[in-house]
Structures are given as C-alpha cells and as structure tokens.
Design a protein around this motif. Structure first.
Motif, PDB file in Angstrom:
ATOM      1  N   ALA A   1      23.895  60.123  20.803  1.00 46.39           N
ATOM      2  CA  ALA A   1      24.102  59.908  22.239  1.00 46.39           C
ATOM      3  C   ALA A   1      23.424  60.990  23.066  1.00 46.39           C
ATOM      4  O   ALA A   1      22.677  60.693  24.005  1.00 46.39           O
TER       5      ALA A   1
ATOM      6  N   HIS B   1      28.292  59.796  28.975  1.00 47.31           N
ATOM      7  CA  HIS B   1      28.752  59.608  27.599  1.00 47.31           C
ATOM      8  C   HIS B   1      30.093  60.289  27.429  1.00 47.31           C
ATOM      9  O   HIS B   1      30.358  61.332  28.031  1.00 47.31           O
TER      10      HIS B   1
ATOM     11  N   SER C   1      28.247  64.561  29.609  1.00 42.98           N
ATOM     12  CA  SER C   1      29.078  64.241  28.442  1.00 42.98           C
ATOM     13  C   SER C   1      30.379  65.023  28.518  1.00 42.98           C
ATOM     14  O   SER C   1      30.373  66.255  28.457  1.00 42.98           O
TER      15      SER C   1
ATOM     16  N   LEU D   1      27.199  51.539  23.119  1.00 40.55           N
ATOM     17  CA  LEU D   1      26.185  51.836  24.138  1.00 40.55           C
ATOM     18  C   LEU D   1      25.841  50.553  24.876  1.00 40.55           C
ATOM     19  O   LEU D   1      25.426  49.566  24.261  1.00 40.55           O
TER      20      LEU D   1
END
Length: 391
Positions: free
Chosen positions: A85, A184, A155, A222
């Motif tokens: 990711a 993410h 993230s 995703l």
C-alpha cells in the motif's frame, strides 16, 4: 485444554486458529481442488479460481465500506499489505501528479509501516510523522496541519496494536481527500473486532492470523479507482497488483474466520470489553501500583480484549519472562518488537515517560478466554508485583 497448560493472552500478536478456519482448511484438503493452481485454464484450475473468488466476496462483505470482491487482493499477511500500500500507492499517486512527493503517516503505526519510510525517502519522497495526543489518538486536526497539495498518501491505522485505541480514520480520510491525497489504513487489529467506517478510505490492510485464521495470508482491499504501482512481478495474478500463485487454502480459511468473527459482532464485542474492563478494574485498583497506559474505562474508542498496562519498577522483559514461568503468555507492547531494549515507540509518541514506557505490558484475548482465566492471570500479576516490591 489441560489445567497445567499455559494460558495464552497474546491474541494481538496472533490469535489461535478458530474452529471455522480449521474446518475450512480440512474441507479444502479433502476437496478435488486441493493443490490446484487457480490460474490454470483446466477445469480444476477454474474451480479453484471460483473458490478463491468466493473467499474474496466473503471478505469484501465482512469488510463493508462499499468495497467490492474485485477490490480484494490476497497477500502473505499484514506486513506485505502495508508495504504494498505505502510503496505502491505513493508511487502511483506521484506518477499521476508529479507534485505529490510527500507521505504522511502517524507516529504510532506498526513497524511494517514505519520501516517503509526509509525506502520511501530513498525513492524521493518526503515523509511527515503525525503525533498522537496524550490519549493515543491521532486527530484529524493534527493530520490537517501537515496536509498540502504535495501529499500523495496518508496512512493512519484503524486501531493501535499496543494500546487498542481506535483512530478517527473516516474523518482523517475526508481531510486527506479534501487535499487531493489518497488514504490507507492498517486495519489488521480492528477488522472483525469492531464495526469499521471505511466508506471514505481508499485502501485497507488485513491479516488472517489476528482473527483466528492461518498465519501467512492477508489482503489489501484497494478500490478499483485507486492507482497502485505493483511491487512484485512475474505472473500478473491478482489483477496485476501482486504476482505469485495464490494460497487458496489460506484464503478460504481467512474468509471462514472473518465470517465467524463478523457473526454476532456487537454481542461478542460487549462480552470481551466487559472482561477487559474487569481486568482493568482489578489490576489498576488503588494500591496495586499498576497503571493503565490509556484511560482504563472501556468504551467504543478502544478495541475489546486489549489491556495495556504500565507496571512501575518492573521492566517489561522481567514481567513477560516471570509471567511465562508462571504459565501466562503475554507480551511487552508489540510482539514484533520483542527483544528491543528501547521503550515502545507508541508509548513514547504518547509522551509517556521513558521509565514508565520500559515497564509496559500488553494482555490481549477474545471470547475464548473466560473470566476465571483472567482472574487467575490477575492473581499471578499482582503476586509478582507484590514480590518485586518487597524484594
């Protein structure tokens, strides 16, 4: 389990295989597709591919947030999912917009995120660390202060693997998207343990062994609109996102564990949270000398079944080894950092003093650990603390 068997209380490191996952593995081994390659064109290959897609559907349904089966990419676990990711999304975002050269992550992420930062820097990205507040929460405001038109990716984990504190991921994702960045989240600890709000999140990392599935299988969910640059090559599996023959057996067991954990989630959460609260109440009572690393009052802002403690005057290694000798398996913060003489980076980021952070203990469990078991553990820890105090 024999009465003299060790009591395992390290589910956050890896939960014991659950019955549903074990049955799924046995069913696979006795099926005609056992060992068949799901990428082969013959009938057994096509049948294996259908089974794999069924597991994909189940995981997408358990995950929620509008994720579709085709969004689920199988990996070898949470570490690979996080690596893929961060590297894949950041590079793809920069390819789409050359201004996007910065990545933001929280300072309390798992090592499988934080250890990707040097490679990101080596590929020309700048990295910004977002600090949590004293309660272990990464606020949307803190993320917003670092956002700008040069940010490719944000993230922030769903729930911390040491303290159990749930993060406001949905609000952070909206902030990230407002600045044009991708979002993410590492949901390895939170998936199938608490309801997740993922409608605004672009990618989610998962791991089977945290919820009673097998070790060695995970997933990165995703969205199809989200760009990703592959990080492995040689076969084009998983829609070209992740090369390598898929582990059908592991995927089926992962999906079975996810279904099992998702059924009756609210009731199970209340039960496990109640047991965790009882443990906090007893261990952190006045006079014990034991403290909670975060507020000991369990609420929806905490993962059920994770108890994070500070035992002043007794270092983590001594605690873990002494409890192990007494028949209780626990960890000092993250199991991935065992053997380190440094304090937990999570507790340090929360501004807990070093001398306290070096005395941390993490106890984690699910509904398979009963109140009597937890009472026995509490007796052992309190006796250990009393002994050390009198030494």
């Amino acid at each position: 389990m024999p009465s003299d068997a060790p009591l395992y209380l390290d589910y956050a490191a890896s939960a014991p295989l659950c019955d549903a996952a074990r049955e799924a593995e046995l069913d696979y081994e006795s099926s005609r597709i056992a060992g068949a390659n799901p990428n082969s064109l013959h009938s057994l290959g096509r049948e294996a591919a259908r089974a794999l897609d069924g597991a994909r559907r189940d995981l997408a349904r358990c995950l929620g947030g509008g994720f579709r089966p085709m969004d689920v990419t199988f990996t070898s676990g949470g570490t690979e999912s996080n690596n893929l990711a961060l590297l894949g999304m950041a590079e793809a975002a920069r390819e789409r917009d050359r201004r996007r050269t910065r990545v933001l992550v929280s300072a309390i992420e798992h090592d499988s995120v934080l250890d990707v930062l040097p490679p990101l820097r080596g590929r020309g990205f700048e990295v910004g660390l977002v600090s949590p507040d004293r309660h272990g929460v990464v606020t949307p405001e803190a993320v917003g202060e670092l956002l700008g038109p040069d940010v490719a990716l944000v993230s922030v984990m769903c729930a911390n693997n040491e303290t159990g504190v749930v993060q406001p991921v949905a609000a952070i994702a909206r902030r990230a998207h407002a600045a044009g960045a991708l979002m993410h989240t590492d949901a390895v600890q939170a998936f199938a343990r608490i309801p997740l709000e993922l409608g605004d999140v672009d990618a989610v990392s998962l791991a089977a062994h945290k919820i009673g599935g097998p070790v060695g299988v995970g997933a990165l969910a995703l969205r199809s609109r989200c760009p990703l640059r592959p990080q492995s090559f040689g076969g084009g599996q998983e829609q070209g996102r992740r090369a390598g023959t898929q582990d059908v057996r592991g995927a089926l067991a992962f999906a079975a564990a996810a279904r099992s954990c998702s059924d009756g989630l609210s009731e199970r959460r209340r039960l496990v949270a109640s047991r965790a609260q009882g443990l906090y109440d007893r261990l952190c009572a006045p006079g014990t000398g034991i403290e909670a690393s975060v507020s000991p009052q369990m609420d929806e802002g905490r993962l059920p079944g994770m108890v994070s403690l500070l035992v002043p005057g007794v270092d983590s290694e001594t605690l873990v080894l002494s409890l192990d000798e007494a028949g209780f398996e626990v960890s000092a913060g993250s199991a991935c950092s065992s053997g380190s003489l440094d304090p937990s980076h999570v507790l340090s980021a929360m501004r807990i003093p070093r001398e306290l952070a070096l005395c941390s203990l993490r106890v984690s469990f699910d509904e398979r650990v009963g109140e009597d078991d937890l009472s026995r553990f509490a007796d052992a820890l309190l006796a250990l603390v009393c002994k050390k105090a009198g030494a």
